[in-house]
Design a protein around this motif. Structure first.
Motif, mmCIF file in Angstrom:
data_model
loop_
_atom_site.group_PDB
_atom_site.id
_atom_site.type_symbol
_atom_site.label_atom_id
_atom_site.label_comp_id
_atom_site.label_asym_id
_atom_site.label_seq_id
_atom_site.Cartn_x
_atom_site.Cartn_y
_atom_site.Cartn_z
ATOM 1 N N LEU A 47 -3.718 -1.140 2.371
ATOM 2 C CA LEU A 47 -2.880 -2.010 3.193
ATOM 3 C C LEU A 47 -2.436 -1.244 4.429
ATOM 4 C CD1 LEU A 47 -1.100 -4.546 3.683
ATOM 5 C CD2 LEU A 47 0.652 -3.448 2.267
ATOM 6 N N GLY A 48 -2.577 -1.866 5.589
ATOM 7 C CA GLY A 48 -2.098 -1.266 6.825
ATOM 8 C C GLY A 48 -0.670 -1.690 7.114
ATOM 9 N N ILE A 49 0.153 -0.733 7.548
ATOM 10 C CA ILE A 49 1.510 -1.020 8.016
ATOM 11 C C ILE A 49 1.573 -0.565 9.462
ATOM 12 C CG2 ILE A 49 3.982 -0.620 7.726
ATOM 13 C CD1 ILE A 49 2.838 -2.050 5.351
ATOM 14 N N ALA A 50 1.701 -1.531 10.374
ATOM 15 C CA ALA A 50 1.669 -1.212 11.803
ATOM 16 C C ALA A 50 2.974 -1.631 12.457
ATOM 17 C CB ALA A 50 0.509 -1.940 12.479
ATOM 18 N N GLY A 70 -0.443 3.206 9.951
ATOM 19 C CA GLY A 70 -0.514 3.933 8.691
ATOM 20 C C GLY A 70 -1.200 3.118 7.612
ATOM 21 N N LEU A 71 -1.936 3.787 6.751
ATOM 22 C CA LEU A 71 -2.636 3.165 5.624
ATOM 23 C C LEU A 71 -1.954 3.571 4.326
ATOM 24 C CD1 LEU A 71 -6.420 3.751 6.428
ATOM 25 C CD2 LEU A 71 -5.408 1.528 5.900
ATOM 26 N N GLY A 72 -1.820 2.625 3.413
ATOM 27 C CA GLY A 72 -1.219 2.954 2.137
ATOM 28 C C GLY A 72 -1.733 2.074 1.018
ATOM 29 N N ARG A 73 -1.286 2.399 -0.183
ATOM 30 C CA ARG A 73 -1.595 1.569 -1.347
ATOM 31 C C ARG A 73 -0.279 1.092 -1.950
ATOM 32 N NH1 ARG A 73 -6.798 1.330 -1.956
ATOM 33 N NH2 ARG A 73 -8.134 3.088 -1.400
ATOM 34 N N PRO A 74 -0.141 -0.226 -2.147
ATOM 35 C CA PRO A 74 1.119 -0.761 -2.668
ATOM 36 C C PRO A 74 1.272 -0.577 -4.172
ATOM 37 C CG PRO A 74 -0.426 -2.547 -2.226
ATOM 38 C CD PRO A 74 -1.104 -1.275 -1.792
ATOM 39 N N ILE A 75 2.481 -0.262 -4.578
ATOM 40 C CA ILE A 75 2.858 -0.168 -5.989
ATOM 41 C C ILE A 75 4.053 -1.094 -6.188
ATOM 42 C CG2 ILE A 75 3.699 1.344 -7.816
ATOM 43 C CD1 ILE A 75 2.450 3.686 -6.209
ATOM 44 N N ILE A 76 3.945 -2.041 -7.111
ATOM 45 C CA ILE A 76 5.065 -2.935 -7.385
ATOM 46 C C ILE A 76 6.068 -2.218 -8.285
ATOM 47 C CG2 ILE A 76 5.772 -5.108 -8.462
ATOM 48 C CD1 ILE A 76 3.050 -6.257 -7.685
ATOM 49 N N LEU A 77 7.278 -2.039 -7.789
ATOM 50 C CA LEU A 77 8.337 -1.391 -8.553
ATOM 51 C C LEU A 77 9.100 -2.381 -9.410
ATOM 52 C CD1 LEU A 77 9.785 0.964 -5.781
ATOM 53 C CD2 LEU A 77 8.047 1.505 -7.496
ATOM 54 N N GLU A 78 9.263 -3.600 -8.875
ATOM 55 C CA GLU A 78 10.013 -4.609 -9.609
ATOM 56 C C GLU A 78 9.643 -5.987 -9.082
ATOM 57 O OE1 GLU A 78 14.657 -5.785 -10.751
ATOM 58 O OE2 GLU A 78 14.213 -4.104 -9.395
ATOM 59 N N GLU A 79 9.457 -6.926 -9.993
ATOM 60 C CA GLU A 79 9.251 -8.327 -9.613
ATOM 61 C C GLU A 79 10.483 -9.101 -10.047
ATOM 62 O OE1 GLU A 79 5.903 -11.891 -9.842
ATOM 63 O OE2 GLU A 79 5.538 -9.944 -10.811
ATOM 64 N N LEU A 80 11.170 -9.722 -9.093
ATOM 65 C CA LEU A 80 12.416 -10.418 -9.360
ATOM 66 C C LEU A 80 12.142 -11.826 -9.871
ATOM 67 C CD1 LEU A 80 14.434 -9.209 -6.249
ATOM 68 C CD2 LEU A 80 14.210 -8.134 -8.495
#
Length: 227
Positions: A47-50, A70-80
């Motif tokens: 995932l790109g964050i610009a 910046g390029l990253g990989r998302p990690i879900i910490l919590e789903e509400l």
């Protein structure tokens, strides 16, 4: 080096510059972007964050991203309960937009990886030591819990982590953060940060130096276009 081309989604966020050796927490509430996060995780897509271009929108109504991001990989910490997500984007590198790919259901782009130029890593030791000391002092002042602070310090395994987190935490000017992200030399970034963060006030960039760097970068960019 052969170009590494890929198609990825990019989130354009005003004022946010995501550095590759950092982690960025996000709260995602819009259903479209909740879907985007889930799709990235399920498909193993980066995932790109610009940082968003100032007030520039595509015809779709979406903000236009800066060309380097910046390029990253998302990690879900919590789903509400309402489906919104607390997400951590773990940085893996930088990217450069080659072309738009599609706008629906969310913006995706053809991109290539963006690397530092090889400059031999002839890094000046005292400058590195000073930057690490500045970051350590900032963490003491801003992360009160010793266990959390020590856990964070253990993630700083290279000078790249130190430089990128200083860019994220200590540099207030968003345009300068973007210039640091786009710079292709770790040596130049270390030098820039050392002259920006003065001894008497290391947690705020020197405004005179800031103006000079931005003016120089602007002149250099125009010179390249002229050639």
């Amino acid at each position: 080096m052969a170009k590494e081309l890929e198609i990825i989604p990019i989130l354009s966020i005003p004022g946010v510059v995501f550095f590759p050796n950092t982690s960025l927490p996000l709260f995602v509430a819009e259903p479209l972007y909740i879907q985007l996060i889930h799709d990235c995780i399920e498909n193993g897509t980066a995932l790109g964050i610009a940082m968003a271009e100032n007030d520039i929108y595509y015809s779709s109504g979406k903000l236009k991203p800066k060309n380097i991001f910046g390029l990253g990989r998302p990690i879900i910490l919590e789903e509400l309960d309402d489906g919104s997500l607390k997400v951590l984007i773990r940085g893996i590198g930088r990217g450069k937009i080659i072309a738009e790919h599609q706008h629906l259901p969310y913006p995706t782009y053809l991109i290539e990886r963006y690397y530092d130029k090889s400059d031999g890593l002839k890094i000046h030791g005292p400058r590195i030591t000073r930057l690490r000391a500045i970051l350590d002092e900032w963490l003491v002042d801003n992360i009160a819990e010793p266990i959390e602070r020590e856990a964070f310090l253990r993630t700083l395994t290279s000078i790249y982590h130190v430089v990128d987190y200083i860019g994220m935490f200590l540099i207030q000017d968003k345009e300068l953060r973007q210039l640091l992200l786009e710079n292709e030399s770790i040596n130049e970034r270390i030098y820039m940060l050392n002259i920006l963060l003065k001894e008497e006030n290391p947690f705020t960039e020197d405004k005179g130096v800031l103006s000079a760097i931005k003016s120089f970068e602007s002149l250099e960019k125009h010179a390249k276009i002229g050639h």
